[in-house]
Design a protein around this motif. Structure first.
Motif, short mmCIF file in Angstrom:
data_model
loop_
_atom_site.label_atom_id
_atom_site.label_comp_id
_atom_site.label_asym_id
_atom_site.label_seq_id
_atom_site.Cartn_x
_atom_site.Cartn_y
_atom_site.Cartn_z
N VAL A 249 0.85 -1.14 0.08
CA VAL A 249 -0.02 0.04 -0.06
C VAL A 249 1.16 1.42 0.26
CG1 VAL A 249 -1.98 1.19 0.74
CG2 VAL A 249 -2.11 -1.15 1.37
N ARG A 250 1.73 0.86 0.46
CA ARG A 250 2.77 2.39 0.20
C ARG A 250 3.60 2.51 -0.31
NH1 ARG A 250 7.73 2.61 0.92
NH2 ARG A 250 7.95 0.09 1.46
N GLN A 251 3.87 1.53 -1.47
CA GLN A 251 4.74 1.90 -2.66
C GLN A 251 3.18 2.36 -3.51
OE1 GLN A 251 6.52 -1.28 -4.65
NE2 GLN A 251 6.70 -1.85 -2.65
N GLN A 252 2.50 1.92 -3.46
CA GLN A 252 0.71 1.93 -4.23
C GLN A 252 0.45 4.10 -3.30
OE1 GLN A 252 -2.56 -0.44 -3.84
NE2 GLN A 252 -3.56 0.56 -5.39
N ILE A 253 0.94 4.24 -2.81
CA ILE A 253 0.62 5.62 -2.39
C ILE A 253 1.57 6.13 -2.08
CG2 ILE A 253 0.39 7.26 -0.70
CD1 ILE A 253 -1.33 4.77 1.36
N GLU A 254 2.81 6.35 -2.64
CA GLU A 254 3.72 6.76 -2.99
C GLU A 254 3.82 6.95 -4.66
OE1 GLU A 254 7.03 4.60 -1.54
OE2 GLU A 254 7.30 5.26 0.17
N HIS A 255 3.48 6.03 -5.58
CA HIS A 255 3.12 6.54 -6.73
C HIS A 255 2.41 7.35 -7.01
CE1 HIS A 255 5.20 1.76 -7.73
NE2 HIS A 255 5.94 3.18 -6.98
N VAL A 256 0.95 6.75 -6.12
CA VAL A 256 0.07 8.17 -6.61
C VAL A 256 0.52 9.34 -6.06
CG1 VAL A 256 -1.62 9.08 -5.90
CG2 VAL A 256 -2.44 6.63 -6.26
N GLU A 257 1.15 9.46 -5.13
CA GLU A 257 2.16 11.17 -5.19
C GLU A 257 3.05 11.48 -5.62
OE1 GLU A 257 5.79 12.50 -1.48
OE2 GLU A 257 4.54 10.35 -1.15
N THR A 258 4.26 10.67 -6.50
CA THR A 258 4.48 10.70 -7.59
C THR A 258 4.18 11.21 -8.68
OG1 THR A 258 6.43 9.15 -6.93
CG2 THR A 258 6.46 9.93 -8.94
N ALA A 259 3.04 10.64 -9.12
CA ALA A 259 1.65 11.15 -10.03
C ALA A 259 1.17 12.99 -9.52
CB ALA A 259 1.09 10.35 -10.84
N LEU A 260 1.15 12.63 -8.96
CA LEU A 260 0.30 14.18 -8.40
C LEU A 260 1.68 15.27 -8.61
CD1 LEU A 260 -2.03 13.05 -5.68
CD2 LEU A 260 -2.54 13.81 -7.97
N ALA A 261 3.01 15.22 -7.99
CA ALA A 261 3.86 15.76 -7.84
C ALA A 261 4.16 16.25 -9.19
CB ALA A 261 4.79 15.40 -6.96
N GLU A 262 4.18 15.29 -10.03
CA GLU A 262 4.55 15.92 -11.43
C GLU A 262 3.19 16.51 -12.02
OE1 GLU A 262 5.41 12.12 -13.16
OE2 GLU A 262 7.37 11.42 -12.10
N LEU A 263 2.31 16.31 -11.72
CA LEU A 263 0.81 17.18 -12.25
C LEU A 263 1.33 18.47 -11.88
CD1 LEU A 263 -1.27 16.56 -14.00
CD2 LEU A 263 -2.68 15.67 -12.62
N HIS A 264 1.00 18.29 -10.51
CA HIS A 264 1.60 19.85 -10.08
C HIS A 264 2.78 20.59 -10.35
CE1 HIS A 264 3.56 22.35 -7.35
NE2 HIS A 264 2.00 23.08 -6.67
N HIS A 265 3.46 20.29 -10.90
CA HIS A 265 4.73 20.51 -11.73
C HIS A 265 4.67 21.34 -12.91
CE1 HIS A 265 8.91 22.08 -12.53
NE2 HIS A 265 9.12 21.20 -13.75
N ARG A 266 3.91 20.01 -13.69
CA ARG A 266 3.26 21.20 -14.95
C ARG A 266 2.00 21.95 -15.02
NH1 ARG A 266 2.13 15.62 -17.82
NH2 ARG A 266 1.96 17.29 -20.05
N VAL A 267 1.64 21.71 -14.07
CA VAL A 267 -0.15 23.24 -13.73
C VAL A 267 0.62 23.98 -13.79
CG1 VAL A 267 -1.33 21.56 -13.73
CG2 VAL A 267 -0.93 22.18 -11.89
N THR A 268 1.55 24.18 -12.59
CA THR A 268 1.63 25.53 -12.43
C THR A 268 2.75 26.04 -13.22
OG1 THR A 268 3.61 24.27 -11.45
CG2 THR A 268 2.11 24.66 -10.10
N SER A 269 3.23 25.31 -14.37
CA SER A 269 4.35 26.27 -15.75
C SER A 269 3.37 26.20 -16.50
CB SER A 269 5.50 24.92 -14.92
OG SER A 269 5.65 24.32 -15.37
N CYS A 270 2.03 26.29 -16.76
CA CYS A 270 1.63 26.38 -18.15
C CYS A 270 0.80 27.48 -18.57
CB CYS A 270 0.64 24.77 -18.43
SG CYS A 270 -0.93 24.41 -17.11
N GLY A 271 0.22 27.96 -19.42
CA GLY A 271 -1.04 28.38 -19.56
C GLY A 271 -2.23 27.92 -19.37
N SER A 272 -2.79 29.03 -18.73
CA SER A 272 -4.21 28.78 -18.39
C SER A 272 -5.22 28.45 -19.45
CB SER A 272 -4.85 30.14 -17.73
OG SER A 272 -5.68 31.06 -18.78
N GLU A 273 -4.81 28.27 -20.98
CA GLU A 273 -5.74 27.31 -21.97
C GLU A 273 -5.08 26.53 -22.26
OE1 GLU A 273 -6.24 31.14 -24.59
OE2 GLU A 273 -6.28 32.08 -22.91
N GLU A 274 -4.46 25.34 -21.84
CA GLU A 274 -3.99 23.89 -22.59
C GLU A 274 -5.45 23.49 -22.26
OE1 GLU A 274 0.27 23.57 -21.27
OE2 GLU A 274 0.76 25.33 -21.44
#
Length: 591
Positions: A249-274
């Protein structure tokens, strides 16, 4: 974005903040539960080892209760009791033979009375013949010179016969009294002792039967306890093994955490119309929500399963404790007092047998006294026989002198002849007494030898039996005390483990904490998905396979693959399934 599509502004900034909070929440959740899971794991590991120790102790108790040492000691005790029973039978038989021999001696001595009583009559007749001889001698005067001396000698010898016969009768009477008292004492003692010993032997055999029953019951209960302990040990092993779910379960949550962290990085550096990013973010958030739901369900089910299994183990331990208490109660019936009572009873038997040996010695002493007195009587009888010979010689001389006197001495010749006949009769009487006393002597000597040898042999035998009994009873007592001590120790360990398990199960709340934390994150993910879904045109919410392939390559567990396949569709799994490396396959956990 195509010019024909209306421009849509997405709240990436707000979503980015939410993703950052979710990432932080998952990090905190993973860290906060890690310590509690490690603590639970450590306690389960401790319970596992303790269950194994209980299993070994229960098996040890079972082996000891039904082992060769206990069984051998019990059988040895049975053998010794059989020896004592045989000793009792032999003692009763020997006592009967001894009493029969004493009775024969008594009867032989009583036969001496009649011939000895005849000496009194002989004495009276001899005295009368002596007086008649004196009278006749006085009448004849000088022609019967010397007959008065003969008469005096005969009278004197007759008195000696009477005195010695009276002495013999007195000694005979004393001997008869001694033998009667000895017989009475021996018969009474033997009857009481045999009855007493038989009662104690019967009681001891009953105690042995009880001991066998106790041992058998303990063996059955110990087997049940050992079997239950073995099942508990296996159950604990399975519970400890199931703790692996936390790493999954810990690995599964860590994978979710990594995916959300990467997504966070992308959405904070993109335009609002993408639009493409918004669509991809929606798919990723929806997929990660599915992964978290599956992880939450998995951890809740696993922890509940652990709690249920621990409760079952605790219930089994309680039942085992109950059985152990039952075994302790059964075993305690054969406690120290049980063996002390048995030892005291057997000591009483030993004391009775010692008394029996003393009774045998009393027979020996009586026979010694009889033999000595009979020896004296034989001497007196010999004296009487010698006196009879002297009287016969005097009578023969008197007959010769009477013949020389002629017709005037005819009366003296008749008196002398009568005296001679009495002397012969006295010798016959002494012969009868001598033969009877010879039979008495032979019987007493035989009895003296047999009783003495028998007493020594029986005394040695009973000493050997008593020493063996002490040794066997002491061994059984020590074995039983050791069993009781181990049973009590087993009960203590079982109860302690049961209490600790109950305490642990009542305090486990990590799954609730995890479920609460995941619920917050799921709520935030669902909110983003709902907001995005409201903004994204329906015809653009497609193509999940292409957007999610990269995430699929990160999975290390079958459970993650399964969730992904359920979300993206069967075709969304083809690339990963067909091209996964050997290393990634090795990391897959089939949970």
């Amino acid at each position: 974005m195509d010019k024909g599509i209306e421009t849509i502004v997405f709240p990436f900034a707000s979503w980015g903040e939410s993703l950052a909070l979710m990432t932080e929440k998952l990090q905190q959740l993973s860290g906060s539960t890690e310590g509690e899971f490690l603590s639970i794991g450590a306690r389960l590991q401790d319970y596992y080892f303790r269950a194994g120790s209980i299993d070994r102790l229960a098996s040890d108790v079972t082996a000891q209760v039904s082992g060769e040492e206990v069984q051998g000691a019990i059988e040895h005790l049975v053998t010794l009791l059989d020896k004592m029973q045989n000793y009792l039978v032999d003692s009763e038989r020997e006592a009967g033979l001894d009493c029969e021999s004493l009775g024969n001696v008594l009867r032989l001595l009583e036969q001496v009375v009649e011939p000895l009583s005849g000496f009194s009559t002989i004495n009276k007749v001899l005295r009368m013949l002596g007086m008649s001889t004196k009278i006749e001698s006085a009448r004849l005067g000088n022609s019967a010179a010397g007959f008065d001396t003969i008469a005096a000698d005969v009278a004197n010898l007759s008195v000696q016969v009477l005195e010695k016969s009276q002495t013999i009768l007195t000694q005979q009477s004393s001997l008869c009294d001694t033998i009667r008292k000895t017989l009475e004492g021996v018969e009474k003692t033997e009857a009481e002792q045999i009855q007493r010993v038989q009662g104690i032997l019967d009681k001891t055999r009953a105690s042995l039967a009880s001991l066998k029953e106790i041992n058998s019951n303990c063996s059955v209960i110990a087997s049940v306890v050992a079997s239950a302990s073995s099942e508990i040990s296996k159950g604990m092993s399975e519970v400890v093994t199931s703790m692996q779910f936390h790493d999954i379960v810990r690995q599964q949550i860590e994978h979710v955490e990594t995916a959300l962290a990467e997504l966070h990085h992308r959405v904070t550096s993109c335009g609002s119309e993408e639009m493409d990013l918004a669509v991809e973010m929606t798919d990723i958030c929806e997929l990660q929500a599915a992964q978290l739901r599956q992880a939450g369900d998995e951890i809740s089910d696993a922890v509940r399963s652990i709690i249920d299994n621990l409760c079952k183990v605790s219930d089994k331990e309680s039942n085992t404790a109950s059985k152990t208490r039952e075994m302790a109660g059964v075993a305690d019936r054969a406690g120290s007092s049980f063996f002390s009572d048995m030892a005291d009873d057997l000591k009483k038997i030993a004391a009775v047998f010692a008394s029996n040996a003393e009774a045998n010695k009393s027979i020996t002493r009586a026979m010694t006294s009889v033999a000595g007195t009979v020896g004296e009587i034989v001497t007196y009888v010999g004296d009487i026989e010698h006196i009879g010979e002297e009287i016969e010689l005097i009578a023969m001389n008197a007959q010769i002198k009477a013949a020389r006197t002629g017709a005037e001495g005819a009366a003296l010749g008749v008196l002398a002849e009568a005296t001679q006949r009495l002397s012969v009769e006295a010798q016959e009487q002494t012969g009868n007494v001598s033969r009877t006393l010879l039979a008495v002597t032979e019987t007493t000597e035989s009895l003296f030898h047999d009783v003495g040898e028998e007493a020594e042999n029986l005394e040695n035998e009973i000493d050997s039996i008593v020493n063996e009994l002490d040794s066997v009873l002491n061994s059984l007592r020590l074995l039983n005390e050791n069993i009781i001590e181990k049973v009590q120790s087993l009960e203590g360990e079982v109860l302690a483990l049961s209490c600790d398990i109950e305490s642990t199960t009542s305090s486990i709340s990590v799954h609730e904490l995890m479920a609460s934390g995941l619920s917050d994150v799921l709520g935030a993910l669902n909110a983003i998905v709902a907001e995005a879904a409201a903004l994204i045109p329906i015809d653009l919410a497609k193509g999940k396979t292409a957007r999610l392939q990269e995430l699929a390559t990160r999975y290390t567990m079958h459970s993650e693959r399964k969730v992904h396949a359920g979300f993206a569709g069967a075709e969304g799994f083809d690339t990963f399934s067909g091209s996964g490396s050997e290393e990634s396959d090795d990391n897959v956990e089939l949970f």
